[in-house]
Design an enzyme around this catalytic site. Sequence first.
Site, mmCIF file in Angstrom:
data_model
loop_
_atom_site.group_PDB
_atom_site.id
_atom_site.type_symbol
_atom_site.label_atom_id
_atom_site.label_comp_id
_atom_site.label_asym_id
_atom_site.label_seq_id
_atom_site.Cartn_x
_atom_site.Cartn_y
_atom_site.Cartn_z
ATOM 1 N N GLU A 60 0.907 -1.337 0.067
ATOM 2 C CA GLU A 60 -0.011 -0.194 -0.149
ATOM 3 C C GLU A 60 0.786 1.346 -0.005
ATOM 4 O O GLU A 60 0.525 2.178 -0.656
ATOM 5 C CB GLU A 60 -0.814 0.022 1.222
ATOM 6 C CG GLU A 60 -1.933 -1.235 1.427
ATOM 7 C CD GLU A 60 -1.380 -2.311 2.122
ATOM 8 O OE1 GLU A 60 -2.299 -2.869 2.942
ATOM 9 O OE2 GLU A 60 -0.073 -2.583 1.994
ATOM 10 N N THR A 169 12.684 -44.269 -6.697
ATOM 11 C CA THR A 169 13.577 -42.950 -6.521
ATOM 12 C C THR A 169 14.955 -43.218 -6.783
ATOM 13 O O THR A 169 16.011 -42.540 -6.774
ATOM 14 C CB THR A 169 13.435 -42.484 -5.095
ATOM 15 O OG1 THR A 169 13.835 -43.377 -4.279
ATOM 16 C CG2 THR A 169 12.012 -42.229 -4.889
ATOM 17 N N ALA A 170 15.527 -44.546 -6.881
ATOM 18 C CA ALA A 170 16.944 -45.040 -6.821
ATOM 19 C C ALA A 170 17.067 -46.343 -7.155
ATOM 20 O O ALA A 170 16.279 -47.070 -6.916
ATOM 21 C CB ALA A 170 17.771 -44.616 -5.957
ATOM 22 N N TRP A 178 20.689 -39.301 -13.275
ATOM 23 C CA TRP A 178 19.387 -38.564 -12.853
ATOM 24 C C TRP A 178 18.062 -39.161 -13.327
ATOM 25 O O TRP A 178 18.049 -39.433 -14.479
ATOM 26 C CB TRP A 178 19.411 -37.117 -13.619
ATOM 27 C CG TRP A 178 20.464 -36.237 -13.049
ATOM 28 C CD1 TRP A 178 21.830 -35.749 -13.491
ATOM 29 C CD2 TRP A 178 20.655 -35.483 -11.673
ATOM 30 N NE1 TRP A 178 22.759 -35.096 -12.870
ATOM 31 C CE2 TRP A 178 21.989 -34.905 -11.670
ATOM 32 C CE3 TRP A 178 19.696 -35.384 -10.646
ATOM 33 C CZ2 TRP A 178 22.477 -34.139 -10.541
ATOM 34 C CZ3 TRP A 178 20.398 -34.679 -9.594
ATOM 35 C CH2 TRP A 178 21.512 -34.082 -9.330
ATOM 36 N N ASP A 208 23.631 -38.850 -0.041
ATOM 37 C CA ASP A 208 23.967 -37.737 -1.301
ATOM 38 C C ASP A 208 24.735 -36.682 -0.991
ATOM 39 O O ASP A 208 25.270 -35.815 -1.912
ATOM 40 C CB ASP A 208 22.389 -37.528 -1.885
ATOM 41 C CG ASP A 208 21.796 -38.530 -2.302
ATOM 42 O OD1 ASP A 208 22.361 -39.588 -2.678
ATOM 43 O OD2 ASP A 208 20.378 -38.458 -2.288
ATOM 44 N N ARG A 215 19.887 -22.369 -6.163
ATOM 45 C CA ARG A 215 21.156 -22.087 -6.751
ATOM 46 C C ARG A 215 21.007 -21.309 -8.059
ATOM 47 O O ARG A 215 21.819 -20.537 -8.507
ATOM 48 C CB ARG A 215 22.094 -23.359 -7.124
ATOM 49 C CG ARG A 215 22.278 -24.217 -6.039
ATOM 50 C CD ARG A 215 23.151 -25.556 -6.477
ATOM 51 N NE ARG A 215 22.404 -26.487 -7.260
ATOM 52 C CZ ARG A 215 21.737 -27.435 -6.531
ATOM 53 N NH1 ARG A 215 21.441 -27.518 -5.121
ATOM 54 N NH2 ARG A 215 20.846 -28.316 -7.255
ATOM 55 N N GLU A 295 12.255 -32.368 0.856
ATOM 56 C CA GLU A 295 12.998 -33.243 -0.250
ATOM 57 C C GLU A 295 13.997 -34.358 0.645
ATOM 58 O O GLU A 295 14.754 -34.068 1.185
ATOM 59 C CB GLU A 295 13.978 -32.516 -0.816
ATOM 60 C CG GLU A 295 13.572 -31.587 -1.976
ATOM 61 C CD GLU A 295 14.518 -30.876 -2.956
ATOM 62 O OE1 GLU A 295 15.392 -31.881 -3.373
ATOM 63 O OE2 GLU A 295 14.488 -29.735 -3.500
#
Length: 363
Positions: A60, A169-170, A178, A208, A215, A295
């Site tokens: 404002e 996921t892996a 990736w 990891d 970034r 994450e």
Amino acid sequence: MPRIDRFSIADHAHMARALQLAARGRHTTSPNPRVGCVIVKDGHVVGEGWHARAGTPHAEVHALKAAGDAARGATVYVTLEPCSHHGRTPPCAEALINAGVGRVVAAMTDPNPLVAGGGISMLTLAGVEAEVGLMQAEARALNPGFVSRMTRQRPWVRLKTASTLDGKTALANGSSQWITGEAARADVQHLRARACAILTGSGTVLADDPRMNVRDFDIGRQPLRVVVDSALRTPVDAAILPALIACHHADPTARAALERSGAEVVELPGADGRVDLLALLTLLAQRGVNELHIEAGAALNGALLAAGLVDEWVAYVAPMAVGDDARGLLAQAPLTSLADAARFRLADVRQIGEDVRLTLLPK
């Protein structure tokens, strides 16, 4: 002027513009809400503003400065009720009154107990016509974390996952770079940037060694990094440090070593030697965290879902399959009935590069 409800079409158009302005602060206003303001005189926009950063003038004030003398008798559209209390900046309701505006339309009442209708009351008592409720759903959607922190005393929890079509996921050996493509990973940076804090688990830190920071672009700050680490396994040279580390019980030696590396260690004992996740969310809210970005690995993902603490799930799905022995998305107790399954509704589906992003809300 044609009307589509108790507000005119022009009212809707100007509030839509105020919401666009508010969204410019999506990455920077923490812990304050995102707010936009448009001032209109005789059908013409004479001033616009948006809140950019905590401690700086509110939307404002910027709009009033742009409008100057034209603000007298004008209509002000603002996405959140003007504040009525003295904080780091003076009350915006008072500034509007002093500028002589004729009408104020707010999208929603401020959920902050320090305001909560006080701004509208101040305007009304001063003879300014004040209305609330125009495009309220859109305004609330812009500030889910601020609303959550003020009304539930905990942040809005956004769980981000990245998996294959078969929910992995892996690989079994831990390889995950990736699963999703470059476009999806860049998209995640926007989710991180809008968050006040980013949370992960010690398993992810050990596997990891992530930085868990923003970034790709400069937002003038970095979200607080938080690690759920029941047994204080985080290495003293972990890339995520400095961070807030929540544990069940802190071994004095391990605690001292981590604190020397810049960590803040808090004990939040829960059941079975685990961290009390609700207590952690409460603590983060007390520290001004509006949106919490998650994450993490299967164990923490599963624990958050089981506790009913996930408000939004952003799932990136890659068009690949890796087989049954790969690592799964969620760790949870076996179900005996599909009626017990956590269920979600699709809020948004879109393609990001070669991957699909699903935004889901609990049913």
